[in-house]
Design a protein around this motif. Sequence first.
Motif, PDB file in Angstrom:
ATOM      1  N   ASP A  55       0.810  -1.252   0.216  1.00  0.00           N
ATOM      2  CA  ASP A  55      -0.216   0.166   0.154  1.00  0.00           C
ATOM      3  C   ASP A  55       0.494   1.451   0.559  1.00  0.00           C
ATOM      4  OD1 ASP A  55      -1.199   2.040   1.868  1.00  0.00           O
ATOM      5  OD2 ASP A  55      -3.551   1.033   0.907  1.00  0.00           O
ATOM      6  N   ASP A  75       0.503   4.546   1.003  1.00  0.00           N
ATOM      7  CA  ASP A  75       0.205   5.616   1.849  1.00  0.00           C
ATOM      8  C   ASP A  75       1.046   4.609   3.465  1.00  0.00           C
ATOM      9  OD1 ASP A  75      -1.527   6.932   0.594  1.00  0.00           O
ATOM     10  OD2 ASP A  75      -3.507   6.094   1.251  1.00  0.00           O
ATOM     11  N   GLN A  76       0.897   2.870   3.176  1.00  0.00           N
ATOM     12  CA  GLN A  76       1.561   2.182   4.387  1.00  0.00           C
ATOM     13  C   GLN A  76       2.874   2.347   3.719  1.00  0.00           C
ATOM     14  OE1 GLN A  76       0.116  -1.474   4.061  1.00  0.00           O
ATOM     15  NE2 GLN A  76      -1.604  -1.226   5.493  1.00  0.00           N
ATOM     16  N   MET A  81      -2.230  -0.003   8.945  1.00  0.00           N
ATOM     17  CA  MET A  81      -1.904   1.175   9.292  1.00  0.00           C
ATOM     18  C   MET A  81      -1.977   2.610  10.297  1.00  0.00           C
ATOM     19  SD  MET A  81      -1.517   2.697   6.149  1.00  0.00           S
ATOM     20  CE  MET A  81      -2.365   4.802   5.363  1.00  0.00           C
TER      21      MET A  81
END
Length: 301
Positions: free
Chosen positions: A192, A194-195, A254
């Motif tokens: 991911d 964003d992660q 997250m």
Amino acid sequence: MAEPKGARPTWSGAIRLSLVVLPVAIYRAVDVRSEIRFHQIHKPTGKRVRHLNVVPGQGAVEREDIAKGYEYSKDQYVLIEPDELKALRLESKDSFSIVRFVDRNQIDAIYFEEPFFVVPDGEAAMEAFVVIRDALRSTKRIGLGQIVLSGRERIAALQPCGKGMLLETLRYAEDLRKAEDYFAGIKNVPVDKDQLGLAQKLIEQKTGDFEPDRFKDHYENALRELIERKLKSKGRRIQVEEPERKGAEVIDLMEALRRSVGRRSSGSDSETRIDRGPQAPAPRKKRAAPSRAPGRARKRA
């Protein structure tokens, strides 16, 4: 050149770079004398256990009657005498010939083994020593060659180190296990973005200079405290209470990354655990009963 007080060189010889011959002495860079070492003690008498050289059916034997032997078949040995080993002619016994220069970053960290300080052997060697040291520093290269240490020929890397130089022994490729045998089960899962971005930000926040003095050997310090307490109590058994372990807060990856970045910014660095599904709470450890001995610390003898 004067030796450091109480230090003896591990090896004396010459660094050879083409036609340049540089007499040097090398010293171990790691001091293990400060490590706590345990002996085996006979509990009923309090005396140290000694180990004897024993031959089955023969009993204890004298050291001068012992030779090195290579087992070429089951219980069949070829004997090698000490002078036969000394007679082996290897150029690397008395010299370290630099055969190649490489960028240190090209050598994986798994190859590096043991460091040694390198100093010029005598005033006459000083100029050549400084020239080679500064040439390595300016080109940002390390020199590779082979050297015989502790009865074995080893690959070694030479590089600048402050006013002197550092020689590090390297492992041979055949001495290392294949990493792919252990990493084969690691899957290529989608990442991911964003992660990944938060993880990169966390790394940036924690990035700084290497300050080895900030790291302390907590286990060694705890051992010293235990020994001091035993000495003060005249050797009596000490009741040890293990600290209660607090369960880590379970959150998803997250959220763990977000909180880690936020806590790093505010100066806090508490531990979190990534959610991997329902898990039973960790059982609380009971306090050790007064009559039970504390767990033995495993320490290299």
